[in-house]
Design a protein around this motif. Structure first.
Motif, PDB file in Angstrom:
ATOM      1  N   ILE A   1      36.481 -51.611 -13.590  1.00  0.00           N
ATOM      2  CA  ILE A   1      35.703 -51.728 -14.822  1.00  0.00           C
ATOM      3  C   ILE A   1      34.226 -51.487 -14.531  1.00  0.00           C
ATOM      4  O   ILE A   1      33.544 -50.750 -15.253  1.00  0.00           O
ATOM      5  N   LYS A   2      33.735 -52.082 -13.462  1.00  0.00           N
ATOM      6  CA  LYS A   2      32.329 -51.898 -13.095  1.00  0.00           C
ATOM      7  C   LYS A   2      32.032 -50.432 -12.782  1.00  0.00           C
ATOM      8  O   LYS A   2      31.032 -49.874 -13.240  1.00  0.00           O
ATOM      9  N   LEU A   3      32.916 -49.795 -12.025  1.00  0.00           N
ATOM     10  CA  LEU A   3      32.714 -48.383 -11.693  1.00  0.00           C
ATOM     11  C   LEU A   3      32.754 -47.506 -12.945  1.00  0.00           C
ATOM     12  O   LEU A   3      31.969 -46.561 -13.061  1.00  0.00           O
ATOM     13  N   ALA A   4      33.645 -47.822 -13.882  1.00  0.00           N
ATOM     14  CA  ALA A   4      33.718 -47.057 -15.129  1.00  0.00           C
ATOM     15  C   ALA A   4      32.408 -47.182 -15.897  1.00  0.00           C
ATOM     16  O   ALA A   4      31.898 -46.206 -16.448  1.00  0.00           O
ATOM     17  N   ARG A   5      31.844 -48.394 -15.914  1.00  0.00           N
ATOM     18  CA  ARG A   5      30.571 -48.612 -16.598  1.00  0.00           C
ATOM     19  C   ARG A   5      29.450 -47.833 -15.918  1.00  0.00           C
ATOM     20  O   ARG A   5      28.647 -47.148 -16.579  1.00  0.00           O
ATOM     21  N   LEU A   6      29.405 -47.895 -14.593  1.00  0.00           N
ATOM     22  CA  LEU A   6      28.343 -47.208 -13.848  1.00  0.00           C
ATOM     23  C   LEU A   6      28.462 -45.696 -13.963  1.00  0.00           C
ATOM     24  O   LEU A   6      27.450 -44.994 -14.075  1.00  0.00           O
ATOM     25  N   ARG A   7      29.684 -45.171 -13.925  1.00  0.00           N
ATOM     26  CA  ARG A   7      29.872 -43.720 -14.081  1.00  0.00           C
ATOM     27  C   ARG A   7      29.368 -43.237 -15.434  1.00  0.00           C
ATOM     28  O   ARG A   7      28.871 -42.127 -15.557  1.00  0.00           O
TER      29      ARG A   7
ATOM     30  N   ILE B   1      30.536 -60.223 -25.912  1.00  0.00           N
ATOM     31  CA  ILE B   1      30.593 -61.283 -24.910  1.00  0.00           C
ATOM     32  C   ILE B   1      29.218 -61.423 -24.275  1.00  0.00           C
ATOM     33  O   ILE B   1      28.337 -60.584 -24.477  1.00  0.00           O
ATOM     34  N   SER B   2      29.045 -62.477 -23.493  1.00  0.00           N
ATOM     35  CA  SER B   2      27.766 -62.668 -22.810  1.00  0.00           C
ATOM     36  C   SER B   2      27.707 -61.793 -21.559  1.00  0.00           C
ATOM     37  O   SER B   2      28.735 -61.326 -21.050  1.00  0.00           O
ATOM     38  N   ARG B   3      26.499 -61.598 -21.091  1.00  0.00           N
ATOM     39  CA  ARG B   3      26.290 -60.842 -19.851  1.00  0.00           C
ATOM     40  C   ARG B   3      26.970 -61.564 -18.689  1.00  0.00           C
ATOM     41  O   ARG B   3      27.523 -60.929 -17.789  1.00  0.00           O
ATOM     42  N   GLN B   4      26.974 -62.887 -18.702  1.00  0.00           N
ATOM     43  CA  GLN B   4      27.609 -63.673 -17.645  1.00  0.00           C
ATOM     44  C   GLN B   4      29.125 -63.459 -17.639  1.00  0.00           C
ATOM     45  O   GLN B   4      29.739 -63.378 -16.568  1.00  0.00           O
ATOM     46  N   THR B   5      29.713 -63.363 -18.826  1.00  0.00           N
ATOM     47  CA  THR B   5      31.156 -63.122 -18.901  1.00  0.00           C
ATOM     48  C   THR B   5      31.487 -61.741 -18.365  1.00  0.00           C
ATOM     49  O   THR B   5      32.477 -61.576 -17.636  1.00  0.00           O
ATOM     50  N   LEU B   6      30.673 -60.750 -18.690  1.00  0.00           N
ATOM     51  CA  LEU B   6      30.891 -59.405 -18.148  1.00  0.00           C
ATOM     52  C   LEU B   6      30.783 -59.431 -16.631  1.00  0.00           C
ATOM     53  O   LEU B   6      31.590 -58.810 -15.934  1.00  0.00           O
TER      54      LEU B   6
ATOM     55  N   VAL C   1      36.008 -55.422 -23.252  1.00  0.00           N
ATOM     56  CA  VAL C   1      35.157 -54.618 -22.354  1.00  0.00           C
ATOM     57  C   VAL C   1      35.758 -53.227 -22.181  1.00  0.00           C
ATOM     58  O   VAL C   1      35.039 -52.220 -22.240  1.00  0.00           O
ATOM     59  N   LEU C   2      37.063 -53.158 -21.978  1.00  0.00           N
ATOM     60  CA  LEU C   2      37.699 -51.849 -21.838  1.00  0.00           C
ATOM     61  C   LEU C   2      37.521 -51.017 -23.106  1.00  0.00           C
ATOM     62  O   LEU C   2      37.296 -49.809 -23.036  1.00  0.00           O
ATOM     63  N   HIS C   3      37.597 -51.654 -24.254  1.00  0.00           N
ATOM     64  CA  HIS C   3      37.378 -50.931 -25.513  1.00  0.00           C
ATOM     65  C   HIS C   3      35.927 -50.452 -25.610  1.00  0.00           C
ATOM     66  O   HIS C   3      35.672 -49.333 -26.063  1.00  0.00           O
ATOM     67  N   ALA C   4      35.002 -51.282 -25.164  1.00  0.00           N
ATOM     68  CA  ALA C   4      33.577 -50.919 -25.198  1.00  0.00           C
ATOM     69  C   ALA C   4      33.279 -49.744 -24.262  1.00  0.00           C
ATOM     70  O   ALA C   4      32.290 -49.043 -24.448  1.00  0.00           O
ATOM     71  N   LEU C   5      34.144 -49.523 -23.290  1.00  0.00           N
ATOM     72  CA  LEU C   5      33.977 -48.397 -22.365  1.00  0.00           C
ATOM     73  C   LEU C   5      34.723 -47.163 -22.885  1.00  0.00           C
ATOM     74  O   LEU C   5      35.380 -46.446 -22.145  1.00  0.00           O
TER      75      LEU C   5
END
Length: 99
Positions: A15-21, A35-40, A58-62
């Protein structure tokens, strides 16, 4: 369970790599997911205490990566075999005149 922990950690990393890409900030994804930044942050670390709905958000947001959730237990071959073993076998009613 150790194996589940490993899977969640791997999922969080993906998930993190998908966000960074996609060059999206953590704050933006958190806002989009509601959600909060802490939850992410916990999700990206693979925390087992975060609700699965938050992972899905989160997956939907990506960009709709949440459709992969439909693959979970899609082909449950073992479960189907167990179910088939417990199916009742129908017995025929005796034919007329052969009681």
């Amino acid at each position: 369970m150790p194996k589940t922990r490993e899977i969640l950690e791997q999922m969080g990393e993906q998930i993190k790599l998908a966000r960074l890409r996609r060059k999206l900030s953590a704050q933006l994804i958190a806002e989009r997911a509601g959600i909060s930044r802490q939850t992410l942050n916990a999700i990206e670390k693979g925390s087992s205490t975060v609700a699965i709905g938050s992972y899905a958000a989160v997956l939907h947001a990506l960009n709709n990566l949440d459709t992969d959730f439909l693959l979970v237990a899609k082909d449950d071959e073992f479960g189907r075999k167990l179910q088939d073993l417990e199916l009742p076998t129908r017995k025929r009613a005796p034919k007329k005149g052969k009681l």
